[in-house]
Design a protein around this motif. Structure first.
Motif, PDB file in Angstrom:
ATOM      1  N   MET A 179     -16.530  10.259   4.939  1.00  0.00           N
ATOM      2  CA  MET A 179     -16.267   9.164   5.874  1.00  0.00           C
ATOM      3  C   MET A 179     -17.598   8.587   6.332  1.00  0.00           C
ATOM      4  O   MET A 179     -18.540   9.334   6.625  1.00  0.00           O
ATOM      5  CB  MET A 179     -15.451   9.656   7.076  1.00  0.00           C
ATOM      6  N   THR A 180     -17.687   7.279   6.411  1.00  0.00           N
ATOM      7  CA  THR A 180     -18.923   6.642   6.849  1.00  0.00           C
ATOM      8  C   THR A 180     -18.976   6.569   8.371  1.00  0.00           C
ATOM      9  O   THR A 180     -17.966   6.746   9.061  1.00  0.00           O
ATOM     10  CB  THR A 180     -19.048   5.234   6.271  1.00  0.00           C
ATOM     11  N   ARG A 181     -20.160   6.246   8.860  1.00  0.00           N
ATOM     12  CA  ARG A 181     -20.343   6.111  10.297  1.00  0.00           C
ATOM     13  C   ARG A 181     -19.493   4.980  10.859  1.00  0.00           C
ATOM     14  O   ARG A 181     -18.884   5.120  11.922  1.00  0.00           O
ATOM     15  CB  ARG A 181     -21.823   5.886  10.599  1.00  0.00           C
ATOM     16  N   ALA A 182     -19.452   3.877  10.149  1.00  0.00           N
ATOM     17  CA  ALA A 182     -18.641   2.745  10.601  1.00  0.00           C
ATOM     18  C   ALA A 182     -17.162   3.099  10.602  1.00  0.00           C
ATOM     19  O   ALA A 182     -16.417   2.711  11.509  1.00  0.00           O
ATOM     20  CB  ALA A 182     -18.896   1.530   9.714  1.00  0.00           C
ATOM     21  N   GLU A 183     -16.706   3.831   9.581  1.00  0.00           N
ATOM     22  CA  GLU A 183     -15.304   4.211   9.517  1.00  0.00           C
ATOM     23  C   GLU A 183     -14.936   5.154  10.667  1.00  0.00           C
ATOM     24  O   GLU A 183     -13.852   5.032  11.257  1.00  0.00           O
ATOM     25  CB  GLU A 183     -15.008   4.880   8.175  1.00  0.00           C
ATOM     26  N   PHE A 184     -15.806   6.099  10.987  1.00  0.00           N
ATOM     27  CA  PHE A 184     -15.523   7.042  12.068  1.00  0.00           C
ATOM     28  C   PHE A 184     -15.368   6.299  13.396  1.00  0.00           C
ATOM     29  O   PHE A 184     -14.413   6.542  14.150  1.00  0.00           O
ATOM     30  CB  PHE A 184     -16.657   8.072  12.163  1.00  0.00           C
ATOM     31  N   VAL A 185     -16.288   5.379  13.662  1.00  0.00           N
ATOM     32  CA  VAL A 185     -16.216   4.607  14.906  1.00  0.00           C
ATOM     33  C   VAL A 185     -14.979   3.723  14.919  1.00  0.00           C
ATOM     34  O   VAL A 185     -14.330   3.550  15.962  1.00  0.00           O
ATOM     35  CB  VAL A 185     -17.503   3.770  15.065  1.00  0.00           C
ATOM     36  N   THR A 186     -14.612   3.187  13.773  1.00  0.00           N
ATOM     37  CA  THR A 186     -13.455   2.294  13.708  1.00  0.00           C
ATOM     38  C   THR A 186     -12.156   3.038  13.986  1.00  0.00           C
ATOM     39  O   THR A 186     -11.265   2.517  14.670  1.00  0.00           O
ATOM     40  CB  THR A 186     -13.395   1.611  12.331  1.00  0.00           C
ATOM     41  N   VAL A 187     -12.018   4.260  13.474  1.00  0.00           N
ATOM     42  CA  VAL A 187     -10.804   5.032  13.755  1.00  0.00           C
ATOM     43  C   VAL A 187     -10.710   5.324  15.249  1.00  0.00           C
ATOM     44  O   VAL A 187      -9.634   5.187  15.857  1.00  0.00           O
ATOM     45  CB  VAL A 187     -10.773   6.323  12.927  1.00  0.00           C
ATOM     46  N   LEU A 188     -11.816   5.728  15.878  1.00  0.00           N
ATOM     47  CA  LEU A 188     -11.809   5.921  17.331  1.00  0.00           C
ATOM     48  C   LEU A 188     -11.383   4.641  18.040  1.00  0.00           C
ATOM     49  O   LEU A 188     -10.629   4.670  19.019  1.00  0.00           O
ATOM     50  CB  LEU A 188     -13.192   6.338  17.824  1.00  0.00           C
ATOM     51  N   ASN A 189     -11.881   3.520  17.559  1.00  0.00           N
ATOM     52  CA  ASN A 189     -11.570   2.234  18.171  1.00  0.00           C
ATOM     53  C   ASN A 189     -10.081   1.917  18.087  1.00  0.00           C
ATOM     54  O   ASN A 189      -9.508   1.325  19.000  1.00  0.00           O
ATOM     55  CB  ASN A 189     -12.376   1.133  17.480  1.00  0.00           C
ATOM     56  N   GLN A 190      -9.461   2.327  16.995  1.00  0.00           N
ATOM     57  CA  GLN A 190      -8.031   2.077  16.808  1.00  0.00           C
ATOM     58  C   GLN A 190      -7.175   2.975  17.694  1.00  0.00           C
ATOM     59  O   GLN A 190      -6.054   2.618  18.034  1.00  0.00           O
ATOM     60  CB  GLN A 190      -7.651   2.302  15.343  1.00  0.00           C
ATOM     61  N   ILE A 191      -7.701   4.139  18.069  1.00  0.00           N
ATOM     62  CA  ILE A 191      -6.940   5.080  18.881  1.00  0.00           C
ATOM     63  C   ILE A 191      -7.050   4.753  20.366  1.00  0.00           C
ATOM     64  O   ILE A 191      -6.053   4.713  21.093  1.00  0.00           O
ATOM     65  CB  ILE A 191      -7.427   6.524  18.632  1.00  0.00           C
ATOM     66  N   ILE A 192      -8.267   4.522  20.847  1.00  0.00           N
ATOM     67  CA  ILE A 192      -8.539   4.449  22.284  1.00  0.00           C
ATOM     68  C   ILE A 192      -8.564   2.997  22.741  1.00  0.00           C
ATOM     69  O   ILE A 192      -9.424   2.211  22.322  1.00  0.00           O
ATOM     70  CB  ILE A 192      -9.871   5.150  22.614  1.00  0.00           C
ATOM     71  N   ALA A 193      -7.645   2.666  23.612  1.00  0.00           N
ATOM     72  CA  ALA A 193      -7.569   1.303  24.137  1.00  0.00           C
ATOM     73  C   ALA A 193      -8.582   1.068  25.244  1.00  0.00           C
ATOM     74  O   ALA A 193      -9.105  -0.030  25.401  1.00  0.00           O
ATOM     75  CB  ALA A 193      -6.163   1.017  24.656  1.00  0.00           C
ATOM     76  N   GLN A 194      -8.876   2.107  26.025  1.00  0.00           N
ATOM     77  CA  GLN A 194      -9.768   1.917  27.165  1.00  0.00           C
ATOM     78  C   GLN A 194     -10.375   3.241  27.583  1.00  0.00           C
ATOM     79  O   GLN A 194      -9.700   4.269  27.607  1.00  0.00           O
ATOM     80  CB  GLN A 194      -9.009   1.312  28.358  1.00  0.00           C
ATOM     81  N   LEU A 195     -11.673   3.224  27.900  1.00  0.00           N
ATOM     82  CA  LEU A 195     -12.348   4.334  28.547  1.00  0.00           C
ATOM     83  C   LEU A 195     -12.349   4.075  30.046  1.00  0.00           C
ATOM     84  O   LEU A 195     -12.793   3.017  30.487  1.00  0.00           O
ATOM     85  CB  LEU A 195     -13.788   4.460  28.058  1.00  0.00           C
ATOM     86  N   VAL A 196     -11.858   5.038  30.809  1.00  0.00           N
ATOM     87  CA  VAL A 196     -11.788   4.870  32.250  1.00  0.00           C
ATOM     88  C   VAL A 196     -12.765   5.861  32.881  1.00  0.00           C
ATOM     89  O   VAL A 196     -12.751   7.047  32.543  1.00  0.00           O
ATOM     90  CB  VAL A 196     -10.351   5.142  32.760  1.00  0.00           C
ATOM     91  N   PRO A 197     -13.638   5.403  33.784  1.00  0.00           N
ATOM     92  CA  PRO A 197     -13.746   4.060  34.365  1.00  0.00           C
ATOM     93  C   PRO A 197     -14.816   3.186  33.730  1.00  0.00           C
ATOM     94  O   PRO A 197     -15.145   2.143  34.272  1.00  0.00           O
ATOM     95  CB  PRO A 197     -14.114   4.374  35.815  1.00  0.00           C
ATOM     96  N   THR A 198     -15.377   3.574  32.582  1.00  0.00           N
ATOM     97  CA  THR A 198     -16.484   2.823  31.992  1.00  0.00           C
ATOM     98  C   THR A 198     -16.082   1.404  31.635  1.00  0.00           C
ATOM     99  O   THR A 198     -16.811   0.448  31.897  1.00  0.00           O
ATOM    100  CB  THR A 198     -16.990   3.548  30.732  1.00  0.00           C
ATOM    101  N   GLU A 199     -14.908   1.247  31.009  1.00  0.00           N
ATOM    102  CA  GLU A 199     -14.474  -0.058  30.524  1.00  0.00           C
ATOM    103  C   GLU A 199     -13.415  -0.647  31.439  1.00  0.00           C
ATOM    104  O   GLU A 199     -12.570   0.062  31.985  1.00  0.00           O
ATOM    105  CB  GLU A 199     -13.911   0.058  29.107  1.00  0.00           C
ATOM    106  N   THR A 200     -13.444  -1.952  31.560  1.00  0.00           N
ATOM    107  CA  THR A 200     -12.430  -2.656  32.354  1.00  0.00           C
ATOM    108  C   THR A 200     -11.469  -3.433  31.472  1.00  0.00           C
ATOM    109  O   THR A 200     -10.390  -3.805  31.923  1.00  0.00           O
ATOM    110  CB  THR A 200     -13.094  -3.626  33.340  1.00  0.00           C
ATOM    111  N   VAL A 201     -11.840  -3.695  30.249  1.00  0.00           N
ATOM    112  CA  VAL A 201     -11.004  -4.475  29.334  1.00  0.00           C
ATOM    113  C   VAL A 201     -10.239  -3.531  28.432  1.00  0.00           C
ATOM    114  O   VAL A 201     -10.805  -2.593  27.862  1.00  0.00           O
ATOM    115  CB  VAL A 201     -11.863  -5.437  28.486  1.00  0.00           C
TER     116      VAL A 201
END
Length: 501
Positions: A179-201
């Protein structure tokens, strides 16, 4: 939020030298640029020397570093792997994930931190770390499905059906490809909608991940809310939240608070490094609460519909809790309830060997399938009152002035459906002229009700000898049997015991 340790920033080759967002020279037109920017800004990943190298493969150790930064694990496994250096930038992260069950060693005792992680291994690691269920899944349509290892098939199928993964243009998954670095980050991105409280969007994904203490989630809807270990002993409040599942891996004795009109189908409490309290206030609804880890104490306060204590050696305390049904299935589980708590139905299953229940509050109904389990309810008090409710059946004027339990004979008919036993705790004062026991009810159907028992109950923590009889002539030699159960008796009545207690 828990950030990467300083030594990691100095040592890591690719992930651990932070740059300003959007400053990477090799991600400007890359397909994963938005995902890389998001997770860099959140402090979860970084680059090196102005590069992110998105298409380079990621190692097992580097993947562990990312997930450790995301989750904030505080506890490490014992270092027992000969190929895990003591001072590598990934060592602590690997041991954190190893303790959490998200990465494991190989049969030869090694853990391969510098090996490239395959696509199927990466999915399994993420599923374990993020508590993504993999037990139910349908068939896959990848052209190389038969190449997916059995240990990875549930996770790959679950991730695919949830939309976290997509195959290659040729409709293959390539399970053993790195798995590439970009792919690993992309899968996380698909799972997690928001980090609380770091992200507001709120972005794409189905999970809200809380990884800092003293966080508030308000007026939100999510499939899953994950309260990560990084919360530590801090407080997390879920106010007017709708979720299918909440995983509690952090949060201290001052509570995970569920309030407002929150509606949550299932809560899994599984913190590994300290005591956690879950408080459900009036108006909030939690359908099922699972105590899923036995390493530390769990305190439940407020209103719960169903509590299932599933893990071995779980330590659960009810503090001003009101619960409809408590089910104990984990062996060695220990449940303690204070005087302000009440349980309508307690069920101790056959698998709950040596389970212990000590209640100062009321438990209206008890069913115990494992004979090694112990259930202790409040001792009767003078005047005919127990912590579980009134057991008074006599005239208060005739109470024994010494405050002791007096011997009394009652006229009671008890119907036993199956084998079991009864322990009678009597609190009624003595009656000078007890009435004779009633004759068997000729209308009682023995095929439906089993065997009516003619019972004489002696006071105190005593036993009951039940003389069995069926309709018609009594047997020549009555079958005397000793039964044990805690019951409350008010004068004459009928008690039905369901099965063996």
């Amino acid at each position: 939020m828990k950030r990467l340790p300083a030594n990691i920033f100095l040592i890591a080759v690719l992930w651990l030298c932070a740059l300003p967002v959007g400053a990477f020279s090799d991600t400007g037109d890359h397909w994963a640029a938005p995902q890389i920017e998001r997770w860099t800004k959140a402090g979860i990943v970084a680059g090196y020397n102005n590069e992110f190298r998105p298409d380079d493969p990621i190692t097992r150790g580097e993947a562990a570093v990312i997930l450790d930064a995301l989750m904030g694990y505080p506890v490490a496994a014992e270092q027992s792997y000969p190929d895990l250096p003591t001072d590598a930038f990934y060592t602590e992260a690997v041991l954190h994930l190893n303790h959490a069950g998200a990465i494991s060693g190989y049969p030869d005792g090694t853990i391969h931190p510098t090996s490239l992680i395959t696509r199927q291994e990466a999915v399994v690691m993420m599923a374990a770390a993020l508590k993504i269920p993999t037990s139910e899944y349908g068939p896959l349509t990848y052209g190389d499905t038969d190449e997916i290892s059995g240990f990875a098939l549930p996770a790959v199928a679950s991730f695919t059906q949830a939309g976290y993964l997509a195959g290659s243009p040729d409709q293959t998954f390539r399970p053993t490809a790195p798995m590439t670095r970009a792919e690993f980050v992309t899968v996380l991105n698909q799972i997690i909608a928001q980090l609380v409280p770091t992200e507001t969007v709120v972005g794409a994904g189905t999970m809200l991940l809380v990884n800092e203490p003293d966080a508030m989630v308000s007026n939100a809807e999510a499939d899953t809310i994950l309260i990560a270990p990084g919360v530590g002993n801090g407080t997390v409040t879920l106010d007017n939240v709708t979720a299918e599942t909440v995983h509690v891996l952090g949060g201290g004795p001052n509570s995970v608070i569920i309030t407002g009109n929150s509606k949550i189908q299932s809560i899994y409490v599984a913190r590994q490094d300290g005591q956690t309290r879950v408080l459900v206030t009036e108006g909030a609804q939690v359908d099922v609460t699972y105590v899923d880890d036995g390493k530390n104490g769990v305190i439940l306060s407020g209103r719960f519909q169903s509590v299932q204590i599933t893990s071995e050696d779980a330590q659960v305390t009810l503090n001003n809790a009101r619960i409809d049904v408590v089910t104990i299935s984990g062996s060695g589980a220990d449940l303690t309830a204070d005087a302000g708590s009440s349980v309508k139905t307690l069920f101790v299953s056959e698998t709950a060997a040596n389970a212990q229940v000590h209640s100062q509050g009321s438990i209206a109904s008890v069913q115990v399938e494992n004979p090694s389990a112990t259930v202790v309810t409040p001792e009767p008090n003078p005047g005919g009152s127990t912590g579980g409710g009134s057991a008074s059946g006599g005239d208060d004027e005739d109470d024994d002035s010494s405050g002791g339990i007096t011997q009394t004979v009652f006229n009671v008919r008890i119907t036993i459906l199956g084998k079991g036993s009864i322990l009678a705790e009597t609190v009624q004062p003595p009656e000078p002229d007890p009435e004779p026991e009633p004759e068997p009810d000729p209308d009682l159907d023995p095929e439906r009700y089993g065997y009516p028992l003619r019972v004489t109950i002696s006071g105190g923590q005593g036993t009951v000898l039940a003389e069995e009889f069926q309709e018609g002539p009594a047997p020549e030699e009555p079958d005397d049997t000793e039964y044990i159960l805690t019951i409350e008796i008010e004068g004459e009545g009928t008690v039905t015991v369901q099965g063996g207690y």
